[in-house]
Scaffold this active site. Structure first.
Site, PDB file in Angstrom:
ATOM      1  N   ASP A 188       6.732  -5.760   6.185  1.00 25.43           N
ATOM      2  CA  ASP A 188       5.384  -5.204   6.293  1.00 25.43           C
ATOM      3  C   ASP A 188       4.476  -6.151   5.515  1.00 25.43           C
ATOM      4  O   ASP A 188       4.034  -5.852   4.412  1.00 25.43           O
ATOM      5  CB  ASP A 188       5.413  -3.802   5.674  1.00 25.43           C
ATOM      6  CG  ASP A 188       4.045  -3.135   5.663  1.00 25.43           C
ATOM      7  OD1 ASP A 188       3.077  -3.736   6.141  1.00 25.43           O
ATOM      8  OD2 ASP A 188       3.970  -2.002   5.139  1.00 25.43           O
ATOM      9  N   SER A 189       4.241  -7.308   6.117  1.00 26.22           N
ATOM     10  CA  SER A 189       3.579  -8.394   5.395  1.00 26.22           C
ATOM     11  C   SER A 189       2.198  -8.657   5.953  1.00 26.22           C
ATOM     12  O   SER A 189       1.806  -8.124   6.984  1.00 26.22           O
ATOM     13  CB  SER A 189       4.410  -9.670   5.529  1.00 26.22           C
ATOM     14  OG  SER A 189       4.245 -10.212   6.831  1.00 26.22           O
ATOM     15  N   ASP A 216       9.479 -11.601  -5.546  1.00 28.73           N
ATOM     16  CA  ASP A 216       9.433 -12.331  -4.271  1.00 28.73           C
ATOM     17  C   ASP A 216      10.476 -11.759  -3.307  1.00 28.73           C
ATOM     18  O   ASP A 216      11.684 -11.809  -3.569  1.00 28.73           O
ATOM     19  CB  ASP A 216       9.726 -13.809  -4.561  1.00 28.73           C
ATOM     20  CG  ASP A 216       9.687 -14.658  -3.298  1.00 28.73           C
ATOM     21  OD1 ASP A 216       9.444 -14.117  -2.197  1.00 28.73           O
ATOM     22  OD2 ASP A 216       9.908 -15.876  -3.426  1.00 28.73           O
ATOM     23  N   GLY A 217      10.011 -11.225  -2.184  1.00 23.93           N
ATOM     24  CA  GLY A 217      10.903 -10.603  -1.209  1.00 23.93           C
ATOM     25  C   GLY A 217      11.901 -11.583  -0.606  1.00 23.93           C
ATOM     26  O   GLY A 217      13.055 -11.236  -0.323  1.00 23.93           O
ATOM     27  N   ASP A 227       0.823  -1.218   0.000  1.00 24.33           N
ATOM     28  CA  ASP A 227       0.000   0.000   0.000  1.00 24.33           C
ATOM     29  C   ASP A 227       0.856   1.266   0.000  1.00 24.33           C
ATOM     30  O   ASP A 227       0.336   2.363  -0.128  1.00 24.33           O
ATOM     31  CB  ASP A 227      -0.982  -0.011   1.172  1.00 24.33           C
ATOM     32  CG  ASP A 227      -0.291  -0.062   2.536  1.00 24.33           C
ATOM     33  OD1 ASP A 227       0.759   0.587   2.727  1.00 24.33           O
ATOM     34  OD2 ASP A 227      -0.818  -0.744   3.434  1.00 24.33           O
ATOM     35  N   PRO A 270       0.590 -15.990   1.415  1.00 27.12           N
ATOM     36  CA  PRO A 270       1.800 -15.510   0.742  1.00 27.12           C
ATOM     37  C   PRO A 270       2.954 -15.171   1.687  1.00 27.12           C
ATOM     38  O   PRO A 270       4.114 -15.233   1.280  1.00 27.12           O
ATOM     39  CB  PRO A 270       1.320 -14.229   0.028  1.00 27.12           C
ATOM     40  CG  PRO A 270      -0.156 -14.318  -0.061  1.00 27.12           C
ATOM     41  CD  PRO A 270      -0.613 -15.225   1.036  1.00 27.12           C
TER      42      PRO A 270
END
Lengths: 284, 284
Positions: free
Chosen positions: A160-161, A141-142, A90, A167
């Site tokens: 910040d997941s 993909d982090g 966001d 996921p």
């Protein structure tokens, strides 16, 4: 065509409760490659984003989460120049990070590009720093990015997941924390959203354990209110290669930007441990 | 006969939200002389008391409210011997007050005896100190009691009331605060529950104004999470004849009783003012 609904509800099934926002109008919904995304207009909280049925962000009270996921870590690090945000689609955390003039680059690594595109459309205020020349937005993909990052190349990693199911599941274990440790430079700090002190105490205790076993010198949790998250009370957990008990208090007192919640007193206060939490960590 | 319901919901109409506790069974309801009282068994929060549709207390998380309504004030006062609780009919605040060995008398003045009788039946843990020889339970009008109290006869007045509408309305104005000031001794402290920082900021600002205009030397707010109250974030406001910025920290560190939330660090932390709150008070 937008549908009008009376209210939008998140059920916290395991903890026997449910929160509703009323006067809700569905503005948009879609199934992305990763999750179901809904955007509502609500009567009192402005816009609301919902991912897989979980309330994620509202206009009215997102400042609590985004300020507390960023400023405590950035004012704890002695000189935070490079920041990586895992998730954070966001863009609210990115915006707060880029308020710090000493930050030279901030990369946001959100796996689901649709979250960011919808935030740009429906939460433009959160995305106001997306075009800052210091910002990079990647939609990959982090986990993989952190694994491949040059050793010692990042000062702060902000996870910040979403919740540790779906996921984000791979972001809550010692293997990931070891990759973070390697990617972080001297005094590097990992900060991760860590759910509710009231509902998820065991998860938090496990995180402290995993972070320490991954090799971090110190771990600390901080606490803040967050109405739309389960129990209304939320936390972030920090893991540091250096000392997390001190912070740049004078810099925080003189911060060159506005906040709604964070300040130097709140920084210090947020780390105060409730008795029940302290007792649980003492058993680690 | 108990009725089974799927969930029990409090609607926060003005703030466009609603909280539900699920798996709720109605154990008892009645209309007392003052309000409608319901008692539920819930799936995850133990028992719940509802007054006039507002969630009041659950087994699972009442410790936050009761500890924060009492221990900060008692450890701020240099020698709290006589304590008066206005409202507080569930007896949870009384129990916390009587954990302090220096307290010699604590009087609870609840206007609605039925609240206390039902608490004794359904929340026996909260009522475990009701028969302490230092405790007195009165079921009369708290406003009148304070007005008639001998000047300087009370060290701490705790206003543990419902919202400022209905039975508790008269407890939120300068006339009542002047009566409290007169009843309090040197270093006397008034502490009052003061609603949500997120939803009721103007009420809190008005309370600070009324308390100061009544003649109190200092006012301070403290903040704590409280899931079942509107916004999940709650506050208490203290008004002191003396200094509220110091507290008996060593005594709090060595407290001779167990708590779930409160400790010396939490005491200090609870008074940290969010930026938006600080800005509002600066305009008083």
């Amino acid at each position: 065509m937008p549908n009008t609904t009376h209210q939008v509800t998140e059920v916290y099934a395991k903890d026997g409760s449910a929160l509703s926002l009323t006067g809700a109008t569905l503005l948009h919904q879609e199934q992305s490659a990763f999750q179901h995304i809904e955007i509502y207009q609500t009567a009192s909280f402005g816009k609301l984003m919902v991912l897989d049925g979980c309330f994620m962000v509202t206009d009215r009270e997102n400042f609590l989460y985004h300020e507390m996921m960023t400023h405590p870590a950035l004012y704890t690090h002695p000189d935070p120049r490079t920041v990586c945000i895992i998730g954070g689609g966001d863009c609210g955390s990115l915006k707060e990070v880029l308020k710090h003039p000493e930050v030279r680059s901030a990369v946001q690594i959100e796996i689901d590009e649709r979250v960011t595109r919808l935030a740009e459309q429906y939460f433009p205020e959160l995305c106001s720093a997306n075009h800052d020349p210091r910002a990079t937005l990647k939609f990959i993909d982090g986990l993989k990015w952190v694994k491949e990052a040059a050793p010692g190349s990042v000062d702060i990693i902000i996870v910040d997941s979403t919740d540790p199911v779906g996921p984000a599941e791979g972001l809550f274990n010692a293997a990931f924390y070891r990759d973070c440790l390697r990617a972080l430079g001297d005094n590097g700090i990992l900060v991760q959203q860590s759910e509710s002190p009231l509902f998820h105490l065991e998860l938090q205790a496990a995180m402290h354990g995993h972070m320490r076993s991954a090799g971090f010198a110190q771990t600390r949790s901080l606490f803040f209110p967050q109405f739309i998250y389960p129990s209304g009370w939320w936390s972030a957990t920090l893991a540091g290669k250096g000392d997390l008990t001190q912070f740049r208090r004078t810099a925080a007192l003189l911060k060159p930007f506005a906040t709604e919640y964070y300040n130097a007193d709140i920084h210090q206060a947020a780390f105060a441990m409730p008795e029940f939490f302290k007792r649980r960590l003492q058993k680690l």
